[in-house]
Design a protein around this motif. Structure first.
Motif, PDB file in Angstrom:
ATOM      1  N   UNK A 183       0.973   3.472   3.139  1.00 18.91           N
ATOM      2  CA  UNK A 183       1.781   2.986   4.254  1.00 18.91           C
ATOM      3  C   UNK A 183       3.246   3.336   4.021  1.00 18.91           C
ATOM      4  N   UNK A 184       3.715   3.098   2.812  1.00 16.67           N
ATOM      5  CA  UNK A 184       5.110   3.434   2.493  1.00 16.67           C
ATOM      6  C   UNK A 184       5.355   4.938   2.654  1.00 16.67           C
ATOM      7  N   UNK A 185       4.394   5.737   2.201  1.00 23.49           N
ATOM      8  CA  UNK A 185       4.550   7.186   2.312  1.00 23.49           C
ATOM      9  C   UNK A 185       4.550   7.626   3.767  1.00 23.49           C
ATOM     10  N   UNK A 186       3.769   6.975   4.591  1.00 23.73           N
ATOM     11  CA  UNK A 186       3.753   7.301   6.019  1.00 23.73           C
ATOM     12  C   UNK A 186       5.140   7.114   6.619  1.00 23.73           C
ATOM     13  N   UNK A 187       5.808   6.047   6.261  1.00 27.44           N
ATOM     14  CA  UNK A 187       7.158   5.796   6.754  1.00 27.44           C
ATOM     15  C   UNK A 187       8.136   6.826   6.186  1.00 27.44           C
ATOM     16  N   UNK A 243      -3.645   5.872   9.298  1.00 26.01           N
ATOM     17  CA  UNK A 243      -5.049   5.750   9.683  1.00 26.01           C
ATOM     18  C   UNK A 243      -5.935   5.551   8.462  1.00 26.01           C
ATOM     19  N   UNK A 244      -5.666   6.330   7.416  1.00 25.60           N
ATOM     20  CA  UNK A 244      -6.452   6.209   6.178  1.00 25.60           C
ATOM     21  C   UNK A 244      -6.280   4.845   5.539  1.00 25.60           C
ATOM     22  N   UNK A 245      -5.103   4.252   5.718  1.00 29.07           N
ATOM     23  CA  UNK A 245      -4.839   2.924   5.147  1.00 29.07           C
ATOM     24  C   UNK A 245      -5.422   1.805   6.008  1.00 29.07           C
ATOM     25  N   UNK A 246      -5.901   2.171   7.196  1.00 28.26           N
ATOM     26  CA  UNK A 246      -6.493   1.172   8.083  1.00 28.26           C
ATOM     27  C   UNK A 246      -5.481   0.219   8.688  1.00 28.26           C
ATOM     28  N   UNK A 247      -4.261   0.703   8.863  1.00 31.54           N
ATOM     29  CA  UNK A 247      -3.189  -0.141   9.384  1.00 31.54           C
ATOM     30  C   UNK A 247      -2.917   0.227  10.838  1.00 31.54           C
ATOM     31  N   UNK A 271       0.849  -1.190   0.000  1.00 32.15           N
ATOM     32  CA  UNK A 271       0.000   0.000   0.000  1.00 32.15           C
ATOM     33  C   UNK A 271       0.887   1.243   0.000  1.00 32.15           C
ATOM     34  N   UNK A 272       0.751   2.078  -1.028  1.00 30.24           N
ATOM     35  CA  UNK A 272       1.593   3.272  -1.155  1.00 30.24           C
ATOM     36  C   UNK A 272       1.398   4.240   0.009  1.00 30.24           C
TER      37      UNK A 272
END
Length: 266
Positions: free
Chosen positions: A36-40, A91-95, A33-34
């Motif tokens: 999630x990667x962007x969050x990191x 949060x938006x990714x639901x992770x 999921x992009x």
């Protein structure tokens, strides 16, 4: 040297044609999921990393092509440091944290890698509310594991120019490079065709536009989290004159890559 009254005036901080980044195994959820990667990517303070950990030698970068080479462009700040935006992306990714805490940052057992990665993992844990740990093992095993895709997150990884043209760079992230430099195996729709087109186009202006679009895809979809460009200090006496570029300085001292060097009267 920097604190010496004489030598500090002879020390020149010069860019190498190198870029370093963190790779995410996109074959494993949730790093497919992009968001999630962007969050990191957005939860790393690159300036603090380079100043406090790298002793203010290496310089922050949020893009692929390094300073000093054709194609260097800093207009896309999608990966800029923003902890609040990073938490929202998760949060938006639901992770949840409980899911991500099962992952580890694969780290080579060297002082440099451990020091950089401890800072980076602390950034993720602090800014994203996580508890990710380092997985520190010998370098040979790390190399074997990344080639087999047996990792969650790995880095810092990077590239240095073989020759000063963008074609030497963008092939790294094509799907055909999965398991060979493209360790995270991110698949970006349209990227392969765009890079192939740019590689074979003769018109330089069009090549530059296509490569810039490809770089934007890498940044905006966080194929990797770009970190820093390596620089080096070269001590040059005031009576030495060198005609150079970023590529020329990459292997000093003892380099013959610079194309003019002479000593003035002194």
């Amino acid at each position: 040297v920097r604190q010496d009254a004489v030598l500090s005036k002879q020390a020149h901080l010069l860019p190498q044609l190198t870029t370093f980044w963190m790779s995410f195994n996109t074959k494993k959820a949730p790093f497919d999921n992009a968001k999630v990667r962007m969050a990191f990517a957005k939860s790393i303070d690159r300036l603090k990393l380079t100043k406090d950990v790298g002793h203010d030698v290496n310089q922050p970068i949020q893009s692929f092509i390094p300073k000093g080479m054709g194609g260097y462009d800093t207009s896309d700040n999608a990966q800029s440091y923003d902890p609040a935006a990073a938490k929202k992306l998760l949060s938006d990714a639901g992770v949840t944290a409980s899911t991500l805490n099962n992952f580890k940052l694969l780290t080579r057992n060297s002082t440099g890698s451990k020091t950089y990665n401890q800072f980076i993992v602390d950034q993720w844990n602090t800014n994203l509310g996580l508890n990710i740990q380092l997985d520190v093992i010998d370098s040979k095993t790390v190399t074997s594991r990344i080639r087999k895709g047996q990792f969650d997150i790995y880095g810092p990884d990077g590239w240095g120019a073989d020759y000063p043209d963008q074609q030497d760079w963008f092939d790294i992230f094509t799907s055909g490079s999965c398991g060979n430099l493209n360790w995270g195996c991110a698949t970006l729709a349209g990227y392969d065709d765009l890079v192939k087109k740019a590689n074979t186009t003769l018109a330089q202006n069009q090549r530059n536009k296509d490569y810039l679009t490809a770089q934007k895809m890498l940044i905006d979809q966080a194929a990797v989290a770009f970190l820093y460009q390596a620089y080096e200090y070269d001590l040059i006496a005031p009576y030495v004159r060198i005609t150079n570029s970023a590529f020329d300085f990459q292997y000093l001292p003892g380099s013959q890559n610079y194309h003019t060097a002479f000593i003035t009267t002194h």
